[in-house]
Design an enzyme around this catalytic site. Sequence first.
Site, PDB file in Angstrom:
ATOM      1  N   ARG A  52       0.848  -1.198   0.000  1.00  0.00           N
ATOM      2  CA  ARG A  52       0.000   0.000   0.000  1.00  0.00           C
ATOM      3  C   ARG A  52       0.885   1.250   0.000  1.00  0.00           C
ATOM      4  NH1 ARG A  52      -1.934   1.864   4.461  1.00  0.00           N
ATOM      5  NH2 ARG A  52      -2.588  -0.109   5.361  1.00  0.00           N
ATOM      6  N   TYR A 104     -15.147  18.605 -15.494  1.00  0.00           N
ATOM      7  CA  TYR A 104     -15.561  17.217 -15.378  1.00  0.00           C
ATOM      8  C   TYR A 104     -16.611  17.103 -14.264  1.00  0.00           C
ATOM      9  CZ  TYR A 104     -15.360  12.219 -14.727  1.00  0.00           C
ATOM     10  OH  TYR A 104     -15.698  10.901 -14.601  1.00  0.00           O
ATOM     11  N   ASP A 176      -6.177  19.620 -14.405  1.00  0.00           N
ATOM     12  CA  ASP A 176      -6.640  18.329 -14.918  1.00  0.00           C
ATOM     13  C   ASP A 176      -6.353  18.339 -16.419  1.00  0.00           C
ATOM     14  OD1 ASP A 176      -8.059  16.198 -15.992  1.00  0.00           O
ATOM     15  OD2 ASP A 176      -9.838  16.498 -14.735  1.00  0.00           O
ATOM     16  N   LYS A 201      -8.192   7.258 -19.444  1.00  0.00           N
ATOM     17  CA  LYS A 201      -8.550   7.801 -20.756  1.00  0.00           C
ATOM     18  C   LYS A 201      -7.390   7.606 -21.734  1.00  0.00           C
ATOM     19  CE  LYS A 201     -12.181   8.830 -18.359  1.00  0.00           C
ATOM     20  NZ  LYS A 201     -12.405  10.128 -17.770  1.00  0.00           N
TER      21      LYS A 201
HETATM   22  C1  LIG Z   1     -12.664  10.579 -16.511  1.00  0.00           C
HETATM   23  C2  LIG Z   1     -12.187  11.883 -16.030  1.00  0.00           C
HETATM   24  C3  LIG Z   1     -11.875  12.087 -14.680  1.00  0.00           C
HETATM   25  C4  LIG Z   1     -12.069  11.021 -13.644  1.00  0.00           C
HETATM   26  O1  LIG Z   1     -11.209   9.932 -13.842  1.00  0.00           O
HETATM   27  P1  LIG Z   1     -11.562   8.419 -13.467  1.00  0.00           P
HETATM   28  O2  LIG Z   1     -10.356   7.669 -13.911  1.00  0.00           O
HETATM   29  O3  LIG Z   1     -12.828   8.052 -14.166  1.00  0.00           O
HETATM   30  O4  LIG Z   1     -11.749   8.382 -11.981  1.00  0.00           O
HETATM   31  C5  LIG Z   1     -11.421  13.339 -14.305  1.00  0.00           C
HETATM   32  N1  LIG Z   1     -11.265  14.331 -15.204  1.00  0.00           N
HETATM   33  C6  LIG Z   1     -11.542  14.165 -16.501  1.00  0.00           C
HETATM   34  C7  LIG Z   1     -11.349  15.302 -17.450  1.00  0.00           C
HETATM   35  C8  LIG Z   1     -12.014  12.943 -16.968  1.00  0.00           C
HETATM   36  O5  LIG Z   1     -12.315  12.787 -18.259  1.00  0.00           O
END
Ligand SMILES: *Cc1c(COP(=O)(O)O)cnc(C)c1O
Length: 384
Positions: A52, A104, A176, A201
Site C-alpha cells: 500500500r 468534469y 486536470d 482515458k
Molecule cells: C474521466 C475523467 C476524470 C475522472 O477519472 P476516473 O479515472 O474516471 O476516476 C477526471 N477528469 C476528466 C477530465 C475525466 O475525463
Amino acid sequence: MSAYNVSRQTRLAQALGVLEPEHQGLVPAVYPATTYLRDADNGYSRGRVYSRADNPTHEPVERLLASLDEGAAAMLFSSGMAAAVAVFQTLRPGARVVAPTVMYWALRNWLREFCEQWQLELELVDTSDLTEVQSALSRPTDIVWLEVPANPLWHLCDIAAISELARAAGARVVVDATVATPVLCRPLTWGADLVMHSATKYLNGHSDVVAGALVTRSADDWWQALLQQRKAGGAVLGPADASQLLRGMRTLQLRVQQASSSALYLAQALSQEPGVHEVLYPGLPDHPQHQLAVRLLPDGFGGMLSIRLAGGARHAIGTAARTRLWHRATSLGGVESLLEHRASIEGPGSPVPDDLLRLSVGIEEPAELLADLREAIAAAWENR
Ligand SMILES: *Cc1c(COP(=O)(O)O)cnc(C)c1O
C-alpha cells in the site's frame, strides 16, 4: 543519447528504456507481492515493507509520467477521481478553492459536497475569463483547479496568466490535463504546480484500465503530504493494471496525434453539416479562444469535440441511437470512437445544453467516422 534525453515519442515507445532486471526482458516485471520479508535483525534494509506504501511495478510508469510532464515526480492512483480527491484531502477547514463552472461533472459534484462537509469555501468561476479569475483571486486562496480543455464545452484557460495571479494570492494551481495529455500540453511548463490525469482515458487508451495520476513540479512538503495521503488512504493502483497502463502508454503519441488530426477533420466537416448548428472544438478558427489554443496546444487540439444538433435534444439522442461505428458510451480517450448525450448523464442542474453530443474520436479511418455520423444525423432529423 540516453533514454531520458530524447523526444517524447521515443521516451514513450521505450518507456524510458526500462528493462526487467533479472533476465534483461524488454518489458518490466509485475510485482504482485503485498508484503516483504523482514531482515533477521528486525530491519527492512531493502526499503520495501508493504505494497500500500509503494510497489516497484508503479515506478517505471511514474518515472515515464514525470518525464512526459517535465515534473519532478509522479504518483499513480487507483483512478483519476482518487488522484483528484487526494489533492483536496490535504486541505483544512476554512481553506478556499477556486474551480471552473464547467468542468468534469463528477469531480465538480464531489467537490461541492466535500467543500460543504468540511467547511471549505468553493468559488466556481468561468476560468476562460481572466477578469473573473482575477476577482476570485483578490482574496487569499489555497487551490485553483483548472481543466484543459474543459469538459464538455472545450473552453481553454490561460494557465500561465492564472498561475501568476494564483501565486500572488498564495494559491497552488492544479490542472486536470486528462484531455490534453502530456503529448499536447505540459501545464507545469506554464507555471502550474501539479497536474492530474485520469489515466483511464488517453494514457491507457484501450478502455480496459481505471487509473489516475498526479505529477508535481517539485517534490516539496505538499508532495510529501500527497504521498502520505495515498499511502494512508489506500487509493493504490494494482500492479497488473500498472503494467497494462505502461503498455498502453507506449503508443500514446501515435494515438493522440491520430485522434487529434481526425477530430480536426471531423470538426471542419461537421461545421458544414446542415443538421449541426454548432461545433465546439478549440482547433476551429471561430472558436472564441482559438488564439490561446494555438499557444497552449501547438501540436494539436485534442481528440475531443462536441456538436449541437439543429433539432434539439430529440435530434441529439436520435443521432446517438443511429450510429453504427460510433459507440454510445461514457468515457473518452480510447482507440474506439464514442459519443454521448452529456445532459442525460449529468442530470438536472448540468450547465451542458441538451442538444449537445460529446464525441471522443478514436483512431479509426476518419472518413468512415464522418460518413457514419452524417447518416445518423440525417436519419435522426427525418424522424425527429
Ligand atoms: C474521466 C475523467 C476524470 C475522472 O477519472 P476516473 O479515472 O474516471 O476516476 C477526471 N477528469 C476528466 C477530465 C475525466 O475525463
